[in-house]
Design a protein around this motif. Structure first.
Motif, PDB file in Angstrom:
ATOM      1  N   ARG A 228      -9.011  46.418  51.094  1.00  0.00           N
ATOM      2  CA  ARG A 228      -8.126  47.527  51.439  1.00  0.00           C
ATOM      3  C   ARG A 228      -7.553  48.264  50.237  1.00  0.00           C
ATOM      4  NH1 ARG A 228      -6.555  47.352  56.825  1.00  0.00           N
ATOM      5  NH2 ARG A 228      -6.191  49.543  56.382  1.00  0.00           N
ATOM      6  N   ILE A 229      -7.150  47.517  49.199  1.00  0.00           N
ATOM      7  CA  ILE A 229      -6.469  48.137  48.061  1.00  0.00           C
ATOM      8  C   ILE A 229      -7.453  48.737  47.067  1.00  0.00           C
ATOM      9  CG2 ILE A 229      -4.963  47.687  46.083  1.00  0.00           C
ATOM     10  CD1 ILE A 229      -3.475  45.651  47.878  1.00  0.00           C
ATOM     11  N   ARG A 230      -8.460  47.986  46.678  1.00  0.00           N
ATOM     12  CA  ARG A 230      -9.413  48.494  45.683  1.00  0.00           C
ATOM     13  C   ARG A 230     -10.052  49.819  46.113  1.00  0.00           C
ATOM     14  NH1 ARG A 230     -13.603  44.583  42.946  1.00  0.00           N
ATOM     15  NH2 ARG A 230     -14.178  44.267  45.100  1.00  0.00           N
ATOM     16  N   PRO A 231     -10.480  49.986  47.378  1.00  0.00           N
ATOM     17  CA  PRO A 231     -11.037  51.282  47.772  1.00  0.00           C
ATOM     18  C   PRO A 231     -10.039  52.440  47.631  1.00  0.00           C
ATOM     19  CG  PRO A 231     -11.657  49.608  49.371  1.00  0.00           C
ATOM     20  CD  PRO A 231     -10.655  48.974  48.441  1.00  0.00           C
TER      21      PRO A 231
ATOM     22  N   LYS B  31      -2.375  42.959  38.334  1.00  0.00           N
ATOM     23  CA  LYS B  31      -3.252  42.273  37.373  1.00  0.00           C
ATOM     24  C   LYS B  31      -4.712  42.384  37.809  1.00  0.00           C
ATOM     25  CE  LYS B  31      -3.621  37.902  34.913  1.00  0.00           C
ATOM     26  NZ  LYS B  31      -3.058  36.561  34.763  1.00  0.00           N
ATOM     27  N   ARG B  32      -4.959  42.177  39.081  1.00  0.00           N
ATOM     28  CA  ARG B  32      -6.331  42.269  39.598  1.00  0.00           C
ATOM     29  C   ARG B  32      -6.878  43.687  39.449  1.00  0.00           C
ATOM     30  NH1 ARG B  32      -8.988  39.573  43.996  1.00  0.00           N
ATOM     31  NH2 ARG B  32     -11.168  40.086  43.647  1.00  0.00           N
ATOM     32  N   ALA B  33      -6.045  44.676  39.727  1.00  0.00           N
ATOM     33  CA  ALA B  33      -6.476  46.074  39.595  1.00  0.00           C
ATOM     34  C   ALA B  33      -6.812  46.396  38.143  1.00  0.00           C
ATOM     35  CB  ALA B  33      -5.387  47.006  40.122  1.00  0.00           C
ATOM     36  N   ARG B  34      -6.019  45.909  37.230  1.00  0.00           N
ATOM     37  CA  ARG B  34      -6.293  46.145  35.804  1.00  0.00           C
ATOM     38  C   ARG B  34      -7.593  45.476  35.372  1.00  0.00           C
ATOM     39  NH1 ARG B  34      -0.348  45.649  33.576  1.00  0.00           N
ATOM     40  NH2 ARG B  34       0.318  47.735  34.119  1.00  0.00           N
TER      41      ARG B  34
ATOM     42  N   ASP C 203     -10.089  45.205  37.125  1.00  0.00           N
ATOM     43  CA  ASP C 203     -11.143  46.069  37.663  1.00  0.00           C
ATOM     44  C   ASP C 203     -11.170  47.437  36.983  1.00  0.00           C
ATOM     45  OD1 ASP C 203     -12.036  44.121  39.373  1.00  0.00           O
ATOM     46  OD2 ASP C 203     -11.038  44.932  41.159  1.00  0.00           O
ATOM     47  N   GLY C 204     -10.310  47.633  35.968  1.00  0.00           N
ATOM     48  CA  GLY C 204     -10.325  48.867  35.193  1.00  0.00           C
ATOM     49  C   GLY C 204      -9.473  49.997  35.734  1.00  0.00           C
ATOM     50  N   PHE C 205      -8.606  49.717  36.710  1.00  0.00           N
ATOM     51  CA  PHE C 205      -7.747  50.763  37.268  1.00  0.00           C
ATOM     52  C   PHE C 205      -6.455  50.906  36.466  1.00  0.00           C
ATOM     53  CE2 PHE C 205     -10.113  49.305  41.078  1.00  0.00           C
ATOM     54  CZ  PHE C 205     -10.768  50.487  41.359  1.00  0.00           C
ATOM     55  N   SER C 206      -6.003  52.127  36.345  1.00  0.00           N
ATOM     56  CA  SER C 206      -4.691  52.401  35.778  1.00  0.00           C
ATOM     57  C   SER C 206      -3.702  52.335  36.932  1.00  0.00           C
ATOM     58  CB  SER C 206      -4.689  53.794  35.142  1.00  0.00           C
ATOM     59  OG  SER C 206      -3.415  54.097  34.661  1.00  0.00           O
ATOM     60  N   ILE C 207      -2.700  51.481  36.808  1.00  0.00           N
ATOM     61  CA  ILE C 207      -1.812  51.223  37.941  1.00  0.00           C
ATOM     62  C   ILE C 207      -0.413  50.882  37.451  1.00  0.00           C
ATOM     63  CG2 ILE C 207      -2.548  48.809  38.016  1.00  0.00           C
ATOM     64  CD1 ILE C 207      -2.222  48.937  41.082  1.00  0.00           C
ATOM     65  N   GLU C 208       0.572  51.309  38.212  1.00  0.00           N
ATOM     66  CA  GLU C 208       1.970  50.949  37.983  1.00  0.00           C
ATOM     67  C   GLU C 208       2.511  50.349  39.267  1.00  0.00           C
ATOM     68  OE1 GLU C 208       3.946  54.544  36.870  1.00  0.00           O
ATOM     69  OE2 GLU C 208       2.898  54.668  34.952  1.00  0.00           O
ATOM     70  N   GLY C 209       3.395  49.377  39.142  1.00  0.00           N
ATOM     71  CA  GLY C 209       3.960  48.733  40.313  1.00  0.00           C
ATOM     72  C   GLY C 209       5.470  48.698  40.259  1.00  0.00           C
ATOM     73  N   LEU C 210       6.084  48.928  41.408  1.00  0.00           N
ATOM     74  CA  LEU C 210       7.525  48.795  41.564  1.00  0.00           C
ATOM     75  C   LEU C 210       7.778  47.835  42.713  1.00  0.00           C
ATOM     76  CD1 LEU C 210      10.506  49.563  41.039  1.00  0.00           C
ATOM     77  CD2 LEU C 210      10.187  51.444  42.674  1.00  0.00           C
TER      78      LEU C 210
END
Length: 181
Positions: free
Chosen positions: A57-60, A87-90, A92-99
């Motif tokens: 769900r998230i990666r797509p 951490k998992r998204a990173r 996989d090479g994604f740029s991501i921020e979390g709150l």
């Protein structure tokens, strides 16, 4: 099924809205709450399916999201699920921020422990309606094992807030009720 078994099964499948978990009790001992929250990473890895949710769900969503993608974890507790997703998204090479947000100062103290820190992941003392009032938006809004803490009035408000805050997807996972669970 015996009458006693049927009654027990019925109570395990149905939420008693009048019960309060110890961690929701304002009189819960801070040290006990801290220890509980510090162990949730182990518990969530064992019983939650966020690895699978990430894959399916998230990666797509991240593949099509603006850079960096923004993820909100409502009722983040100690922050383990949000850190795991980021951490998992990173990886996989994604740029991501979390709150991560939580209304409990004790939960935020655990989430903000220096040994748990992860770049671009932050935590804030807040409710979801605070972010709606601020006009915030996130690609992904999620919660883990939060819904069963909410009463009949708070649940629809949270779902409405999630709908307002999420530009792409809102994911809420909660405990399973039943005899096996």
């Amino acid at each position: 099924m015996h009458r006693r078994d049927a009654a027990l099964s019925m109570t395990l499948r149905t939420r008693d809205e009048h019960l309060r978990e110890l961690m929701d009790d304002p009189l819960c001992a801070p040290a006990r709450l801290r220890r509980t929250l510090q162990r949730f990473g182990i518990v969530n890895r064992a019983v939650s399916s966020w690895g699978r949710v990430y894959e399916n769900r998230i990666r797509p969503v991240l593949a099509d999201a603006a850079k960096p993608a923004c993820v909100l974890d409502i009722g983040c507790g100690g922050g383990d699920v949000l850190r795991r997703v980021v951490k998992r998204a990173r990886q996989d090479g994604f740029s991501i921020e979390g709150l991560g947000i939580d209304p409990n100062p004790g939960a935020l103290a655990v989430a903000n422990e220096p040994r748990r820190a992860l770049a671009a992941v932050s935590f804030r003392l807040a409710y979801s309606h605070d972010l709606v009032a601020d006009g915030a938006s996130f690609d992904i809004v999620m919660s883990n094992h939060l819904l069963h803490h909410l009463d009949a009035d708070a649940l629809p408000r949270l779902l409405s807030d999630s709908e307002h805050l999420a530009t792409r997807i809102s994911l809420h996972s909660d405990i399973a009720r039943g005899r096996l669970a």
